[in-house]
Enzyme design. Structure first.
Site, PDB file in Angstrom:
ATOM      1  CG  ASN A  57      -1.824  -1.225   1.247  1.00  0.00           C
ATOM      2  OD1 ASN A  57      -2.380  -1.601   0.233  1.00  0.00           O
ATOM      3  ND2 ASN A  57      -1.958  -1.846   2.401  1.00  0.00           N
ATOM      4  CG  HIS A 143     -10.255  -1.804   7.620  1.00  0.00           C
ATOM      5  ND1 HIS A 143      -9.809  -2.005   8.904  1.00  0.00           N
ATOM      6  CD2 HIS A 143      -9.279  -2.259   6.803  1.00  0.00           C
ATOM      7  CE1 HIS A 143      -8.606  -2.545   8.857  1.00  0.00           C
ATOM      8  NE2 HIS A 143      -8.259  -2.720   7.600  1.00  0.00           N
ATOM      9  CD  GLU A 187     -13.065   1.075   3.976  1.00  0.00           C
ATOM     10  OE1 GLU A 187     -12.362   0.854   2.975  1.00  0.00           O
ATOM     11  OE2 GLU A 187     -13.215   0.267   4.903  1.00  0.00           O
ATOM     12  CB  SER A 191      -9.196  -1.733   1.998  1.00  0.00           C
ATOM     13  OG  SER A 191     -10.116  -2.606   2.625  1.00  0.00           O
ATOM     14  CG  ASP A 216     -10.806   4.072   6.847  1.00  0.00           C
ATOM     15  OD1 ASP A 216      -9.783   4.474   6.254  1.00  0.00           O
ATOM     16  OD2 ASP A 216     -10.810   3.100   7.624  1.00  0.00           O
ATOM     17  CG  HIS A 219      -6.772   1.788   0.794  1.00  0.00           C
ATOM     18  ND1 HIS A 219      -5.598   1.082   0.638  1.00  0.00           N
ATOM     19  CD2 HIS A 219      -7.428   1.189   1.813  1.00  0.00           C
ATOM     20  CE1 HIS A 219      -5.569   0.082   1.506  1.00  0.00           C
ATOM     21  NE2 HIS A 219      -6.660   0.136   2.245  1.00  0.00           N
ATOM     22  CE  LYS A 239      -3.526   0.477   4.579  1.00  0.00           C
ATOM     23  NZ  LYS A 239      -4.799   0.358   5.241  1.00  0.00           N
TER      24      LYS A 239
HETATM   25  C1  PLP Z   1      -5.156  -0.313   6.575  1.00  0.00           C
HETATM   26  C2  PLP Z   1      -6.491   0.223   6.928  1.00  0.00           C
HETATM   27  C3  PLP Z   1      -6.758   0.687   8.208  1.00  0.00           C
HETATM   28  C4  PLP Z   1      -5.811   0.506   9.355  1.00  0.00           C
HETATM   29  O1  PLP Z   1      -4.706   1.333   9.257  1.00  0.00           O
HETATM   30  P1  PLP Z   1      -3.351   0.899   9.979  1.00  0.00           P
HETATM   31  O2  PLP Z   1      -2.615   2.175  10.120  1.00  0.00           O
HETATM   32  O3  PLP Z   1      -2.710  -0.093   9.087  1.00  0.00           O
HETATM   33  O4  PLP Z   1      -3.729   0.308  11.302  1.00  0.00           O
HETATM   34  C5  PLP Z   1      -7.979   1.276   8.442  1.00  0.00           C
HETATM   35  N1  PLP Z   1      -8.901   1.376   7.473  1.00  0.00           N
HETATM   36  C6  PLP Z   1      -8.691   0.911   6.240  1.00  0.00           C
HETATM   37  C7  PLP Z   1      -9.746   1.061   5.201  1.00  0.00           C
HETATM   38  C8  PLP Z   1      -7.478   0.311   5.927  1.00  0.00           C
HETATM   39  O5  PLP Z   1      -7.280  -0.192   4.723  1.00  0.00           O
END
Ligand code: PLP
Length: 387
Positions: A57, A143, A187, A191, A216, A219, A239
């Site tokens: 990522n 997520h 989101e 993801s 969220d 990504h 990411k």
């Molecule tokens: C990776 C991810 C998270 C968590 O983030 P980290 O910093 O890896 O704990 C939260 N939400 C989504 C949509 C993700 O893909």
């Protein structure tokens, strides 16, 4: 008497674990860790072999950017390896404050709050804002940590089908009246599917029903056009920013409340200062180099065009396989050809929708993308077809 029972003695704990594992193994759902050394330029080394990774990522290749490494190295030497305490005690090092200011500006918000990870951010946000007697509406493909935070809040949790505005409206109409506060969780870029939420429509529904919206952006940051911002914008430093940590951007009042009430901020050690310094430098690069930020999506679209797949909406492209065994086999066949493309299986995705999740990075070149497309067309012609 020996303080420890014989290491070979069978016990109910190990029997439980062994039985559970056997079930996972039989369903091709057992997961294993594989030591993998990531290098610059989307390279990775596993079992002594060099691979081109399409599983990270790190969309802009910033984890190995010399400027990011230099910023982290300087902070490491100056502030040490760890934060030493909760941010509210002595763990609030200068790079964290500087990063928050920059994140807030980047998102067009009053303020930001940095957490230990994105997962921790989502465990802290919902429970600080809603509780028993309140309502959460959540996209079914949200997520795992969005669901975990929702559950911890104690609010009534109602799922809506993925990106289904009619179901979201129906959920609000059915449940909003009897609840004090309502929070919608979705989101910007999903993801495991790489598609985007219809945010203008969701924000309009939220306004109509006086619900709050948390997006969220794990990504999306830096690699897709953000469009409208939600009142609550959370994400990760791990990411596109190539580091580690999480954040929330919101109004000053919300950030001040979370600083006092988010348990996953208050009761955990602050982010290592070097991680914050790396993310701060990476964010400066994202803003300064828009041509780099445009590359992952352009490469993803090159790939979907070559294989006749629906046009990519983000740097994430799912190649649906179906059965978990088949996804594992395809991933292994690609690895034998030098490509690291990890299979995603239930419960990360719904049963029967195991897939390869192909993630594109500014660190890839066109020839690597074309070679992967060719290999997939050859290995799985029934799954993908060459354009
Ligand atoms: C990776 C991810 C998270 C968590 O983030 P980290 O910093 O890896 O704990 C939260 N939400 C989504 C949509 C993700 O893909």
């Amino acid at each position: 008497m020996s303080p420890n029972p014989s290491p070979n003695s069978s016990n109910s704990l190990d029997a439980f674990a062994a039985e559970k594992l056997a079930g996972l193994e039989a369903a091709a759902l057992r997961r294993r860790l594989a030591v993998t050394a990531r290098g610059p330029g989307a390279t990775a080394e596993r079992g002594g072999r060099g691979l081109i990774s399409f599983s990270c990522n790190d969309y802009l290749g910033l984890a190995h950017d010399p400027r990011v490494i230099a910023a982290a190295t300087e902070a490491l030497a100056r502030y040490g390896a760890g934060a030493g305490a909760s941010r509210l005690v002595t763990g609030n090092a200068p790079p964290l404050a500087a990063l928050e200011e920059r994140l807030a500006r980047h998102k067009g918000k009053d303020a930001a709050l940095v957490f230990g990870s994105g997962y921790l951010a989502n465990l802290g946000i919902a429970p600080a804002l809603v509780g028993a007697g309140d309502l959460i509406l959540i996209d079914e493909l949200g997520h795992s940590c969005l669901f975990a935070g929702a559950k911890m809040s104690g609010a009534q949790v109602v799922r809506f089908a993925h990106n289904d505005l009619a179901q979201l409206r129906a959920g609000l109409a059915a449940h909003r009246g009897g609840t004090r506060r309502a929070l919608i969780l979705t989101e910007r870029v999903f993801s495991m599917d790489g598609d985007r939420a219809p945010l203008p429509e969701i924000l309009a529904l939220a306004a109509e029903y006086d619900a709050w919206t948390l997006v969220d952006d794990a990504h999306g940051l830096g690699v897709v056009e953000p469009g409208l911002r939600a009142p609550l914008e959370m994400g990760t430093l791990s990411k596109t920013l190539g580091s580690y940590g999480g954040y929330l951007c919101a109004s000053q009042a919300v950030i001040d409340l979370l600083t006092s009430r988010a348990r996953s901020l208050v009761y955990t050690t602050g982010l290592p200062p070097a991680s914050a310094a790396a993310a701060l430098e990476a964010l400066a690069i994202v803003e300064a180099e828009p041509e780099r930020a445009a590359r992952p999506l352009a490469l993803a679209r090159r790939f979907t065009a070559r294989l006749g797949l629906p046009e990519a909406e983000s740097p994430i492209v799912p190649v649906l396989v179906g059965a978990a065994e088949a996804a594992l086999a395809l991933s292994a066949a690609l690895e034998a050809r030098g490509f690291l493309v990890v299979a995603i299986r239930p419960p990360t995705v719904a049963p029967g929708t195991a897939r390869l999740r192909v993630a594109f990075s500014a660190a890839h070149d066109e020839a690597q993308v074309d070679a992967l497309a060719e290999a997939l067309a050859e290995l799985a012609p029934q799954t993908v077809r060459a354009a």
